[in-house]
Motif scaffolding. Structure first.
Motif, mmCIF file in Angstrom:
data_model
loop_
_atom_site.group_PDB
_atom_site.id
_atom_site.type_symbol
_atom_site.label_atom_id
_atom_site.label_comp_id
_atom_site.label_asym_id
_atom_site.label_seq_id
_atom_site.Cartn_x
_atom_site.Cartn_y
_atom_site.Cartn_z
ATOM 1 N N VAL A 48 26.692 -10.248 -26.768
ATOM 2 C CA VAL A 48 27.130 -8.861 -26.627
ATOM 3 C C VAL A 48 27.881 -8.417 -27.877
ATOM 4 O O VAL A 48 28.285 -9.232 -28.700
ATOM 5 C CB VAL A 48 28.069 -8.683 -25.406
ATOM 6 N N LEU A 49 28.064 -7.115 -27.969
ATOM 7 C CA LEU A 49 28.983 -6.515 -28.932
ATOM 8 C C LEU A 49 30.009 -5.719 -28.133
ATOM 9 O O LEU A 49 29.654 -5.043 -27.154
ATOM 10 C CB LEU A 49 28.246 -5.593 -29.908
ATOM 11 N N LYS A 50 31.247 -5.784 -28.551
ATOM 12 C CA LYS A 50 32.360 -5.197 -27.809
ATOM 13 C C LYS A 50 32.169 -3.719 -27.466
ATOM 14 O O LYS A 50 32.426 -3.297 -26.349
ATOM 15 C CB LYS A 50 33.649 -5.393 -28.612
ATOM 16 N N ALA A 77 32.585 -11.679 -33.157
ATOM 17 C CA ALA A 77 33.606 -12.719 -33.247
ATOM 18 C C ALA A 77 33.004 -14.091 -33.562
ATOM 19 O O ALA A 77 33.663 -14.932 -34.162
ATOM 20 C CB ALA A 77 34.402 -12.793 -31.952
ATOM 21 N N GLU A 78 31.754 -14.307 -33.148
ATOM 22 C CA GLU A 78 31.098 -15.599 -33.359
ATOM 23 C C GLU A 78 29.775 -15.401 -34.103
ATOM 24 O O GLU A 78 28.728 -15.874 -33.684
ATOM 25 C CB GLU A 78 30.850 -16.296 -32.023
ATOM 26 N N ALA A 79 29.853 -14.698 -35.228
ATOM 27 C CA ALA A 79 28.655 -14.319 -35.977
ATOM 28 C C ALA A 79 27.841 -15.521 -36.441
ATOM 29 O O ALA A 79 26.612 -15.514 -36.340
ATOM 30 C CB ALA A 79 29.043 -13.454 -37.171
ATOM 31 N N ARG A 112 28.246 -18.330 -20.553
ATOM 32 C CA ARG A 112 29.015 -18.123 -21.781
ATOM 33 C C ARG A 112 28.669 -16.752 -22.325
ATOM 34 O O ARG A 112 27.501 -16.457 -22.600
ATOM 35 C CB ARG A 112 28.680 -19.189 -22.819
ATOM 36 N N VAL A 113 29.680 -15.908 -22.462
ATOM 37 C CA VAL A 113 29.509 -14.592 -23.074
ATOM 38 C C VAL A 113 29.954 -14.727 -24.526
ATOM 39 O O VAL A 113 31.097 -15.091 -24.792
ATOM 40 C CB VAL A 113 30.317 -13.509 -22.333
ATOM 41 N N VAL A 114 29.035 -14.451 -25.435
ATOM 42 C CA VAL A 114 29.288 -14.614 -26.865
ATOM 43 C C VAL A 114 29.417 -13.237 -27.504
ATOM 44 O O VAL A 114 28.471 -12.447 -27.479
ATOM 45 C CB VAL A 114 28.131 -15.397 -27.535
#
Length: 91
Positions: free
Chosen positions: A8-10, A44-46, A38-40
């Motif tokens: 996802v993106l915020k 933040a975790e590029a 797990r939501v990535v």
């Protein structure tokens, strides 16, 4: 049960919608809360996100296999959770 990863993106409205559907489905099917999820956050975790082959968010992987990418309706999210729970959908 197979693990789910959701990218996802915020600030993505489609991601927020998928997360809302996900919450509704977890309330309707409490047994699905046992599925490893797990939501990535792609931002933040590029580096981690770059190891996966997708272009649009939200993007669902079940046990390492991409099952859905892009705008999701509730039925799409449900199909992901059914696949992770190894349930069949009666058509």
């Amino acid at each position: 049960m197979k693990p789910i990863q959701l990218f996802v993106l915020k600030n993505c409205p489609h991601c927020r919608l998928a997360l809302r559907y996900q919450q509704e489905l977890l309330e309707e099917h409490p047994q699905w809360r046992e599925i490893p999820l797990r939501v990535v956050d792609e931002a933040a975790e590029a580096a981690y996100a770059d190891t996966f082959d997708y272009y649009y968010v939200p993007c669902y992987y079940v046990d390492g296999v991409k099952l859905h990418e892009g705008h999701a309706e509730k039925a799409d999210v449900e199909a992901v959770f059914r696949a992770a729970a190894e349930e069949t959908i009666n058509v």
